[in-house]
Design a protein around this motif. Structure first.
Motif, PDB file in Angstrom:
ATOM      1  N   GLU A 188      70.288  25.990  -8.565  1.00  0.00           N
ATOM      2  CA  GLU A 188      69.995  26.492  -7.225  1.00  0.00           C
ATOM      3  C   GLU A 188      69.244  25.411  -6.449  1.00  0.00           C
ATOM      4  O   GLU A 188      68.049  25.533  -6.185  1.00  0.00           O
ATOM      5  N   PRO A 189      69.920  24.313  -6.090  1.00  0.00           N
ATOM      6  CA  PRO A 189      69.225  23.185  -5.448  1.00  0.00           C
ATOM      7  C   PRO A 189      68.550  23.543  -4.131  1.00  0.00           C
ATOM      8  O   PRO A 189      67.574  22.885  -3.743  1.00  0.00           O
ATOM      9  N   ASP A 190      69.025  24.571  -3.456  1.00  0.00           N
ATOM     10  CA  ASP A 190      68.401  24.963  -2.191  1.00  0.00           C
ATOM     11  C   ASP A 190      66.989  25.513  -2.388  1.00  0.00           C
ATOM     12  O   ASP A 190      66.199  25.553  -1.436  1.00  0.00           O
ATOM     13  N   ASN A 191      66.692  25.942  -3.612  1.00  0.00           N
ATOM     14  CA  ASN A 191      65.382  26.550  -3.876  1.00  0.00           C
ATOM     15  C   ASN A 191      64.428  25.612  -4.614  1.00  0.00           C
ATOM     16  O   ASN A 191      63.329  26.024  -4.988  1.00  0.00           O
ATOM     17  N   THR A 192      64.841  24.368  -4.864  1.00  0.00           N
ATOM     18  CA  THR A 192      63.980  23.471  -5.642  1.00  0.00           C
ATOM     19  C   THR A 192      62.696  23.100  -4.900  1.00  0.00           C
ATOM     20  O   THR A 192      61.652  22.913  -5.522  1.00  0.00           O
ATOM     21  N   SER A 193      62.770  22.989  -3.562  1.00  0.00           N
ATOM     22  CA  SER A 193      61.547  22.669  -2.820  1.00  0.00           C
ATOM     23  C   SER A 193      60.551  23.823  -2.903  1.00  0.00           C
ATOM     24  O   SER A 193      59.337  23.604  -3.046  1.00  0.00           O
ATOM     25  N   TRP A 194      61.061  25.053  -2.818  1.00  0.00           N
ATOM     26  CA  TRP A 194      60.172  26.203  -2.994  1.00  0.00           C
ATOM     27  C   TRP A 194      59.593  26.213  -4.408  1.00  0.00           C
ATOM     28  O   TRP A 194      58.401  26.468  -4.608  1.00  0.00           O
ATOM     29  N   PHE A 195      60.436  25.913  -5.388  1.00  0.00           N
ATOM     30  CA  PHE A 195      60.030  25.892  -6.788  1.00  0.00           C
ATOM     31  C   PHE A 195      58.882  24.903  -7.016  1.00  0.00           C
ATOM     32  O   PHE A 195      57.882  25.223  -7.668  1.00  0.00           O
ATOM     33  N   SER A 196      58.998  23.700  -6.440  1.00  0.00           N
ATOM     34  CA  SER A 196      57.943  22.693  -6.598  1.00  0.00           C
ATOM     35  C   SER A 196      56.691  23.075  -5.823  1.00  0.00           C
ATOM     36  O   SER A 196      55.569  22.880  -6.297  1.00  0.00           O
ATOM     37  N   GLY A 197      56.888  23.615  -4.625  1.00  0.00           N
ATOM     38  CA  GLY A 197      55.757  23.937  -3.771  1.00  0.00           C
ATOM     39  C   GLY A 197      54.982  25.167  -4.198  1.00  0.00           C
ATOM     40  O   GLY A 197      53.824  25.342  -3.799  1.00  0.00           O
ATOM     41  N   TRP A 198      55.596  26.018  -5.012  1.00  0.00           N
ATOM     42  CA  TRP A 198      54.909  27.226  -5.463  1.00  0.00           C
ATOM     43  C   TRP A 198      54.708  27.241  -6.984  1.00  0.00           C
ATOM     44  O   TRP A 198      53.584  27.072  -7.454  1.00  0.00           O
ATOM     45  N   THR A 199      55.771  27.411  -7.745  1.00  0.00           N
ATOM     46  CA  THR A 199      55.626  27.587  -9.194  1.00  0.00           C
ATOM     47  C   THR A 199      55.002  26.377  -9.870  1.00  0.00           C
ATOM     48  O   THR A 199      54.014  26.515 -10.609  1.00  0.00           O
ATOM     49  N   ILE A 200      55.548  25.193  -9.642  1.00  0.00           N
ATOM     50  CA  ILE A 200      55.016  23.995 -10.292  1.00  0.00           C
ATOM     51  C   ILE A 200      53.601  23.705  -9.818  1.00  0.00           C
ATOM     52  O   ILE A 200      52.730  23.291 -10.595  1.00  0.00           O
ATOM     53  N   LEU A 201      53.362  23.945  -8.532  1.00  0.00           N
ATOM     54  CA  LEU A 201      52.014  23.764  -8.004  1.00  0.00           C
ATOM     55  C   LEU A 201      51.023  24.684  -8.718  1.00  0.00           C
ATOM     56  O   LEU A 201      49.927  24.258  -9.104  1.00  0.00           O
ATOM     57  N   LEU A 203      52.358  10.281  -3.198  1.00  0.00           N
ATOM     58  CA  LEU A 203      53.501   9.682  -3.885  1.00  0.00           C
ATOM     59  C   LEU A 203      53.457   9.971  -5.376  1.00  0.00           C
ATOM     60  O   LEU A 203      54.469  10.300  -5.995  1.00  0.00           O
ATOM     61  N   ALA A 204      52.245   9.854  -5.952  1.00  0.00           N
ATOM     62  CA  ALA A 204      52.094  10.132  -7.380  1.00  0.00           C
ATOM     63  C   ALA A 204      52.379  11.600  -7.679  1.00  0.00           C
ATOM     64  O   ALA A 204      53.081  11.931  -8.652  1.00  0.00           O
ATOM     65  N   LYS A 205      51.860  12.487  -6.825  1.00  0.00           N
ATOM     66  CA  LYS A 205      52.091  13.923  -7.042  1.00  0.00           C
ATOM     67  C   LYS A 205      53.576  14.262  -6.911  1.00  0.00           C
ATOM     68  O   LYS A 205      54.130  15.005  -7.732  1.00  0.00           O
ATOM     69  N   THR A 206      54.221  13.707  -5.904  1.00  0.00           N
ATOM     70  CA  THR A 206      55.652  13.981  -5.701  1.00  0.00           C
ATOM     71  C   THR A 206      56.474  13.492  -6.890  1.00  0.00           C
ATOM     72  O   THR A 206      57.403  14.176  -7.352  1.00  0.00           O
ATOM     73  N   ALA A 207      56.143  12.305  -7.404  1.00  0.00           N
ATOM     74  CA  ALA A 207      56.879  11.762  -8.553  1.00  0.00           C
ATOM     75  C   ALA A 207      56.695  12.636  -9.785  1.00  0.00           C
ATOM     76  O   ALA A 207      57.653  12.904 -10.528  1.00  0.00           O
ATOM     77  N   ILE A 208      55.473  13.109  -9.994  1.00  0.00           N
ATOM     78  CA  ILE A 208      55.207  13.966 -11.160  1.00  0.00           C
ATOM     79  C   ILE A 208      55.965  15.274 -11.044  1.00  0.00           C
ATOM     80  O   ILE A 208      56.613  15.733 -12.002  1.00  0.00           O
ATOM     81  N   PHE A 209      55.913  15.884  -9.864  1.00  0.00           N
ATOM     82  CA  PHE A 209      56.590  17.166  -9.688  1.00  0.00           C
ATOM     83  C   PHE A 209      58.113  17.019  -9.775  1.00  0.00           C
ATOM     84  O   PHE A 209      58.797  17.917 -10.246  1.00  0.00           O
ATOM     85  N   LYS A 210      58.616  15.879  -9.333  1.00  0.00           N
ATOM     86  CA  LYS A 210      60.069  15.670  -9.357  1.00  0.00           C
ATOM     87  C   LYS A 210      60.581  15.452 -10.774  1.00  0.00           C
ATOM     88  O   LYS A 210      61.626  15.992 -11.157  1.00  0.00           O
ATOM     89  N   HIS A 211      59.856  14.671 -11.557  1.00  0.00           N
ATOM     90  CA  HIS A 211      60.351  14.276 -12.874  1.00  0.00           C
ATOM     91  C   HIS A 211      59.811  15.136 -14.022  1.00  0.00           C
ATOM     92  O   HIS A 211      60.350  15.067 -15.134  1.00  0.00           O
ATOM     93  N   PHE A 212      58.773  15.909 -13.762  1.00  0.00           N
ATOM     94  CA  PHE A 212      58.170  16.658 -14.860  1.00  0.00           C
ATOM     95  C   PHE A 212      58.090  18.160 -14.595  1.00  0.00           C
ATOM     96  O   PHE A 212      57.351  18.866 -15.282  1.00  0.00           O
ATOM     97  N   SER A 213      58.849  18.659 -13.634  1.00  0.00           N
ATOM     98  CA  SER A 213      58.861  20.105 -13.388  1.00  0.00           C
ATOM     99  C   SER A 213      59.317  20.857 -14.630  1.00  0.00           C
ATOM    100  O   SER A 213      58.751  21.902 -14.983  1.00  0.00           O
TER     101      SER A 213
END
Length: 671
Positions: free
Chosen positions: A306-319, A45-55
């Motif tokens: 490009e909202p369709d690519n935001t999950s990829w963006f968080s799962g790869w680039t931000i990670l 939950l903490a990781k998801t919140a950080i990636f969502k708000h601080f990408s």
């Protein structure tokens, strides 16, 4: 004897740092083993919140780090050495590159060299476009990743070797915190870095053991990859790492790094020759150009449109960006340790350009080969294995000649990369946890770190809790990224002061010193002048000198001169003007300028003569706007000589470049 006293007597550890770190690690381990699901859910939950708000922050901060390094290296600050001006590098350029490369990304290149390009190739971000798949791979492993390492490594090396401070993260904040770095602030910085480094190494050790055991199974040496085999791999790798660490960074890591770089280059050359060679050579040039042409756009792209690519963006680039930040203390401190004696420009070039180009070449050879084989030979079989990246490299090598030999070589390279990373990790852990960074750590401490990391990795690997450590590492990356931003500001401040310090020249006043009246001048130096002192200087030294020179110029040479006295201004001044009809007048003025006195000088007990927070100086000024200088120590005769020196410069310029500028200004004034 208290625990803290025991630690101080028997080790090089800082008791506060080591006890806080071990308590954090053991607490997390206990929570993972006792309540694994609750712990993992809370951290997720903490990781998801950080990636969502601080990408956006991750994308921006990494690009800022890159721009910062480029700016520092290309400007006049780039010539500053990481050490004294006479310092020579400890390692040759090739040995240096081999060590920083092996410690930085060697394991990752072996693991993701085939897996990541294929993953992007089959994902919506590329939709089967090989060039797009390669571009995103290069972006994750290229110059941005090394910029994160480079900022912290440069700060550590600069303050450690130039300022002669301990080679520690707390030293990087000296311009901001001064002596407070030796207290609670410094301990907090070291604890944060030590926890992030320890978590990162343990996580890599666990996942690396899984990959190596899968490799052994893939090449047919074992029937199946099980937990017992993974334990054996961890014990063997860490034992070799401890032996290497005990031998010293100059021996163990240097030998292993150079050996592994040769083996890795040989494997890459084998794939290049046995694969689609012409296609790969052409692709490298194309990939390099495509990467550079898209670098700016990708550097700041957050996929907002490009909202369709935001999950990829968080799962790869931000990670990746978070992962590089979490590994920055480990890799940065090791790079700093081996970079003494190099200039900032050489350091930035070595850390950014060389490994990035090699990474692009590596991914071109392995990634483009894998995509080509998957589409031309394997009929999608390789792409279907992207869910098991630890086996992809060996499956890929099976499609090339001599796969049995190349797979063994790949396994050796992976093992050596892990040993090198663990080896340098032990050195870094000892350094961060040490109370005195110059103190040699007892050899038993290397054994302690090896046993601790192995035990935690085995315990978490057996319970399936390695993901908790990985998640915790990524969470700690956010505050550490903020800390790195402050570190970059601190470094910039120090570099600017460094340039001012070493480029400071002797004041023009001292040119005239002959040794006469030295006691009077010493008294002037040790007593900061006040406004009344400067008024007296202007009235009884400067003004008589100007009048004497003006009289000589007028009576003997017919020059039109004028003396202006301005004692009623906020900055009292006197000036001598030699008037010209067609060009700018010659002006030599002296004014009283107020300056602040550094607070530490006022508070310094050994400087009893300095007790006021401001001083006043007689500073020259000229008609052309040039920067003036202090003339407080000059006598009347010396002032006349200085005025004539400036007047001679003025006359010499009339015959060349100054003629056009001064005549142009005079015509504008006339209008």
């Amino acid at each position: 004897m208290s625990m803290f006293s025991f630690i101080r007597q028997k080790s090089s550890f800082n008791p506060v740092v080591i006890s806080t770190t071990l308590l954090s690690v053991l607490s997390l381990l206990a929570a993972t083993l006792l309540v694994p699901e609750a712990t993992q859910n809370m951290l997720d939950l903490a990781k998801t919140a950080i990636f969502k708000h601080f990408s956006w922050f991750y994308i921006l901060i990494v690009s800022v780090f890159l721009l910062f390094l480029i700016l520092v290296s290309l400007g006049n600050l780039g010539s500053i050495k990481l050490g004294s001006d006479e310092e020579e590098p400890e390692f040759s350029f090739m040995s240096w590159l081999a060590m920083l490369f092996a410690a930085g990304m060697g394991v990752g290149l072996m693991f993701f060299g085939v897996a990541e390009p294929l993953s992007h190739f089959t994902s919506p971000i590329s939709n089967g476009n090989a060039q797009s798949a390669m571009l995103h791979t290069f972006f994750h492993w290229g110059i941005h990743a090394w910029a994160v390492y480079g900022v912290i490594a440069l700060a550590l090396a600069y303050f450690g070797f130039r300022y002669k401070l301990p080679l520690a993260l707390r030293s990087c904040f000296y311009p901001l915190l001064k002596d407070k770095i030796n207290g609670g602030f410094g301990d907090a910085i070291d604890v944060m870095a030590l926890v992030a480094t320890l978590f990162g190494i343990i996580t890599t050790l666990g996942f690396g053991a899984a990959q190596m055991s899968s490799g052994l199974q893939q090449i047919g040496w074992i029937a199946e990859s099980n937990f017992g085999l993974q334990i054996a791999v961890i014990v063997v790798v860490m034992s070799l790492a401890v032996i290497s660490a005990v031998s010293g960074v100059g021996k163990g890591v240097k030998i292993l790094s150079e050996t592994n770089l040769v083996l890795a280059a040989s494997l890459m050359l084998f794939v290049l020759v046995s694969g689609p060679t012409l296609y790969l050579l052409s692709a490298f040039s194309d990939n390099l150009g495509f990467y550079l042409s898209n670098l700016v756009e990708l550097s700041f792209k957050t996929y907002t449109y490009e909202p369709d690519n935001t999950s990829w963006f968080s799962g790869w680039t931000i990670l990746y960006w978070a992962w590089w930040c979490s590994w920055a203390p480990f890799v940065g401190l090791f790079i700093a340790r081996i970079s003494k004696g190099r200039t900032i420009r050489e350091f930035v070039f070595g850390v950014l350009a060389v490994p990035s180009v090699f990474s692009i070449l590596w991914f071109t050879v392995f990634g483009n080969s894998a995509i080509w084989l998957d589409t031309h030979v394997a009929d999608g079989a390789l792409a279907a294995m992207t869910g098991s990246p630890e086996t992809l490299l060996f499956a890929f090598l099976d499609y090339l000649p001599l796969s049995a030999i190349s797979s063994v070589v790949a396994l050796i390279i992976i093992a050596l990369f892990f040993i090198t990373s663990a080896d340098s990790g032990i050195y870094v852990l000892n350094n961060i946890a040490s109370r005195d960074k110059g103190m040699a750590a007892p050899k038993w401490q290397a054994v302690m770190w090896g046993v601790l990391m192995s035990a935690v990795a085995i315990a978490l690997l057996g319970s399936g809790g390695l993901g908790v450590l990985q998640t915790m590492t990524l969470i700690t990356a956010l505050p550490f990224a903020v800390l790195m931003l402050l570190m970059a500001f601190s470094l910039w401040k120090a570099l600017v002061n460094d340039k001012k310090y070493f480029s400071a020249k002797i004041t023009p006043t001292s040119i005239f010193w002959t040794g006469e009246r030295w006691k009077e001048r010493l008294e002037q130096m040790l007593n900061h002048s006040q406004e009344g002192d400067i008024r007296s200087f202007l009235k009884y030294t400067a003004l008589p000198a100007m009048r004497e020179l003006s009289s000589e110029m007028s009576s003997e040479y017919g020059l039109s001169t004028q003396i202006n006295v301005m004692f009623d201004q906020s900055e009292p001044a006197v000036e001598l003007v030699v008037e010209k009809a067609t060009v700018r007048n010659f002006v030599y003025g002296i004014k009283s300028v107020e300056q602040e006195v550094a607070e530490q000088l006022v508070e310094e007990d050994y400087l009893p003569h300095i007790r006021k927070t401001q001083t006043y100086l007689p500073i020259t000024y000229f008609a052309d706007g040039r920067t003036g200088y202090d003339v407080r120590y000059m006598s009347r005769e010396e002032l006349i000589a200085d005025i004539l020196k400036q007047y001679e410069r003025y006359l010499s310029l009339l015959g060349n470049v100054g003629q056009e500028m001064m005549a142009h200004e005079q015509s504008e004034l006339a209008e």
